[in-house]
Design an enzyme around this catalytic site. Structure first.
Site, short mmCIF file in Angstrom:
data_model
loop_
_atom_site.label_atom_id
_atom_site.label_comp_id
_atom_site.label_asym_id
_atom_site.label_seq_id
_atom_site.Cartn_x
_atom_site.Cartn_y
_atom_site.Cartn_z
N ARG A 83 0.82 -1.21 0.00
CA ARG A 83 0.00 0.00 0.00
C ARG A 83 0.86 1.27 0.00
NH1 ARG A 83 -2.54 -3.74 -0.93
NH2 ARG A 83 -4.70 -4.23 -0.46
N GLU A 86 2.01 1.75 -3.44
CA GLU A 86 0.89 2.26 -4.24
C GLU A 86 0.66 3.75 -4.00
OE1 GLU A 86 -2.73 -0.20 -4.50
OE2 GLU A 86 -3.82 1.58 -3.88
N SER A 109 14.93 14.61 3.43
CA SER A 109 15.95 13.63 3.76
C SER A 109 15.32 12.35 4.31
CB SER A 109 16.92 14.20 4.81
OG SER A 109 17.90 13.23 5.14
#
Lengths: 142, 142, 142, 142, 142, 142, 142, 142, 142, 142
Positions: A83, A86, A109
């Protein structure tokens, strides 16, 4: 070493949240140490060794600088981890634009960086809140 | 459509933060709409059309259900976006463990989900704060 | 835009080293600007526009924040560029160990970073000297 | 063999910089020997064997011609090493142009080549300086 | 440019072997120039321009330093080219060992390098003879 | 089996060139037999067994028909072997054109094929000469 | 653990359908538990342990949260499983359109999800009926 | 052709469910025809042409045998389609075992195959029901 | 199991053609059983067990439903097997067109399928004849 | 050129089988010529030009030596073509063993090779028969 540490933690019946209050480090950071992604100081290794009855070889290994990267397949297959991949597929370019509108050309960073997980209660069902906070690094010109 | 929308926004000299206050939607969500990753309602499309002087074809396109996924290479090459991929490489397994200790077996939804970006001032340099918040979905048994 | 800029530079018969002395920026940085990997300030864009007779659209494009990554194939096929990939295949782990022995757990920044190319004369044939210099970023604990 | 050598070095509590002064070879080259990427002469193997109490099989293995390439994944996941890959993604084409403007059509050798790491002190934080220096090889015509 | 050059050659009804005798360069090298893999001198470009009635833009393009690599898929699909890839799959390691037994640790240069094709008549059917000849480059120690 | 054979050869202190004169087969072919890419006859296996003091299981294994392909990664990382891959990237299409101009539509066989390595002395440094010679196979029409 | 469980089931001569009636869970879900893709409750683990004579380590392992993903190659090679991949290649976009016409922008959950297999008798030969049923999750706007 | 058909359908303001009742074919099959994955008979093409005012070239194209496969990336990035890929990652092996326990060694045909989508109302939120039904094909022995 | 079976066959000095006449199954099918790609009936396993002196565990394993797919790399490196892959690269689309002209939209089954190998004597050298014969499966409409 | 040829054939309402009887070449070979995988002689090109009313540029293109390989994705997505890939996954190693038992170490040529498609009537449904016949090429020793 990963399985040794996870087994020791299980034997003591401790959660990462328990270790957070004992070690004074965030539970996510401690978990990243267990998975060989971070480096403990000598004091942290000693304290963890005491809590979990670790042998000296394990305590020393906790202080090494690891070769990082804990995911085997290039695109993760585990649904929970996927997920997050995604999210970058769907929101990566929007995120880039919004960050750059706020900060200019540069990056967040991933080294000078913290990551926290919280549980947000909600009548429609609990929510997972993941907070990432990293120093903004502007591109240097030379 | 992506370049049409970005050019219209640039011509009006508006940031996504400006659009957030005008549209009543978060700047990241609006950026995801610009990048063809989200769907506007008829009202949202009309309002955006008015603000940015869009033609009717563009306003209609904003209401379509897109085929999502905005990153071409499987592993992103842009350093800003790559850092989020790296975060999953380094902290993916730790994150999974901590979420599951708190919630049980399941995932954070990437659909019932919000994503916010904030600037945190800091004497050592400003920090990027990215907050993801998704509903926890437990695995159903049957 | 890349080909526009390279053609303009060729028409003026200027090398990147010439542009370095005119713009006050390093030739490698200027080349990275030409290849859409860096961002010019308004002044830099104006100055470059004057030197190369650029139109205003090009000058504006020079100030945008690019989506970075100039190599199409994952592993570069051009022999000059491939050699740098090979250097990391052969010397990557040794380099990591030596840097970490000197600095601790962390990385060399590729953002707060400079890159220079020099020609070293040598009786056995000239040598290419590439100097990379980036801020050391230690891993933050939290 | 890699782990044998690293363990022997750790047991003697020596850094690669220590070995540099003892062996008269650069620390990066010595590290590349440890990682099975370079070949020692009989004298070098003997000297290293004496310093680190190596057995004769290990000393012989140091003199073999290795199959080179120390990175498992095609794109490295370790953040320190990845940054060098990213540098080529961002600065590869600019670097190619600048080298070719200075030298003509050809490459920097990765074989007749040296690689050095230095620490540069800086009020804003120490910097990592990596210097690569390889013979320029012009393309032969025939 | 590749198709322009191949069409011009076809219009003149010349083989690469014809061009070899006219230009004083090997047919393979000339073919590599046609495919954008090599660089002509001003004289070579002028001579070729005269032979093939090229316009000045094409003659100038012949003198540029190309981004090399003429095969699209990572593993070539054309059977003639694939056979050379297969030869490396089957004979790569044996070849490495034999070269290193004869020369020590190093490589055959692909830059200071020539490549010739000959037809060998044989009662059982003509044979293709491909001769590669590159300078041996020993690994430098430092 | 590869390591058994290489160790036996090392114990006898023999080069592949030595084996060539003893076995009456080319050193490259013998090396390909060692790497499990070729098949020995019963006589060849017996002779080699005598020379290297092999046990009968190894001698039998030398006569099996191997599953060929000695390179693990799709694109080889070892610099010596990679150069041959690069040669095909740069000279593959030119080579195809020149072979087809000389022979018509077809391929050089990689099965009815020989491969030789020679050392060419040269004042500017020794050169590696690799000669490939395969039967030309014209495409059959039906 | 997968092979332990499959062997225990075989030793008892039980099908997944038998286990379905004994455990009160669907046979597909039970099979997913055997393949380390689901998590048993303490009661389910105990009951299964009793049925299959499992030791306590196995029963505990059944209650862990697995790293999911049971297919090794990215594209499955087994013909039975590949057909489902092919169905998505051929019917993926059509399926997406039909679901979105019926439900709006969102997805079928693969977490709040059930999967059943039935045998449909048919004069032309039995048919496999696979029923997937997941909660519709609409995209949240924020 | 895909966009022509989708635009014609949109201009007529028809859903695939509307087309199902007009054409006497399932909405998913019709959608697969729109996406160039299926073949219409002459009558079906004529009827669809009448409904959507298609020109004769489009009607003819509907009757061609397509090269199938509608997903560009090997692993789909669109979240709706990805979930079906994930289902195979998680439930592929369990599904295989259950099907084979019920049917023996063989596969579910993806050719003699139907696919339906239904909306299941549910107090906790509507559910997507996808029913796949294919002929079982047992492996032939010979 | 693959190596056990091949070793047993070798010990008995039997070819697959010998087994064909003993078992009453085609030699290719028997070889596919040896490589874990097919399933034996109880009678076939018993008969093979008798012929090859197999233990009962091996005989049972022959009756399991295998996870199929015997090639490790995505593109086979073995030259004999690669040629069949190349045949599909070169003749795949032509083959598709000819089959569909003869049969309509559908496929040749790889399940209801037989595969035979014959040796064809020829004055110019023996030829390998591979005959594939599978049921034609027309696409179902629904 | 592929679409020009296919359109011309369609305009004349000819099947590849019709062209086979007109040209005196097999339908599969003619289809491979249409897909740019084979080379026509001048006579064949002229005859085909007459039959299909081709212009001279197309007739000339038919005589060029193509860069072969007609499948874009590495693993074909079209189900008809994929089945042949699957056949190699499942039967590749068995096929190799049976061929080598009959012929020794070597391959079936894909160049001196013919490919035929036949329709086999069968009460249970027509079958596709694909016959491949290539010269056996034994490995040369040298």
């Amino acid at each position: 070493m990963v399985s040794t540490l996870l087994a020791a933690k299980k034997a003591k019946n401790l959660s990462f949240a328990d270790l957070e209050s004992m070690l004074g480090r965030d539970e996510v950071w401690i978990a990243s140490l267990f998975y060989g992604q971070s480096t403990a100081s000598a004091e942290e290794a000693a304290k963890l060794g005491e809590i979990l009855d670790l042998d000296s070889a394990t305590m020393e290994a906790l202080q090494a600088y690891p070769t990082k990267g804990s995911l085997d397949p290039v695109i993760p297959t585990d649904p929970l981890i996927y997920r997050f991949y995604e999210i970058m597929q769907v929101y990566g370019m929007p995120l880039k634009d919004v960050i750059q509108e706020k900060f200019g050309d540069g990056i967040m960073s991933a080294i000078d960086f913290t990551l926290d997980v919280d549980k947000v209660e909600d009548p429609a069902g609990a929510r997972v809140k993941v907070t990432m906070c990293g120093k903004f690094l502007p591109y240097k010109k030379w």
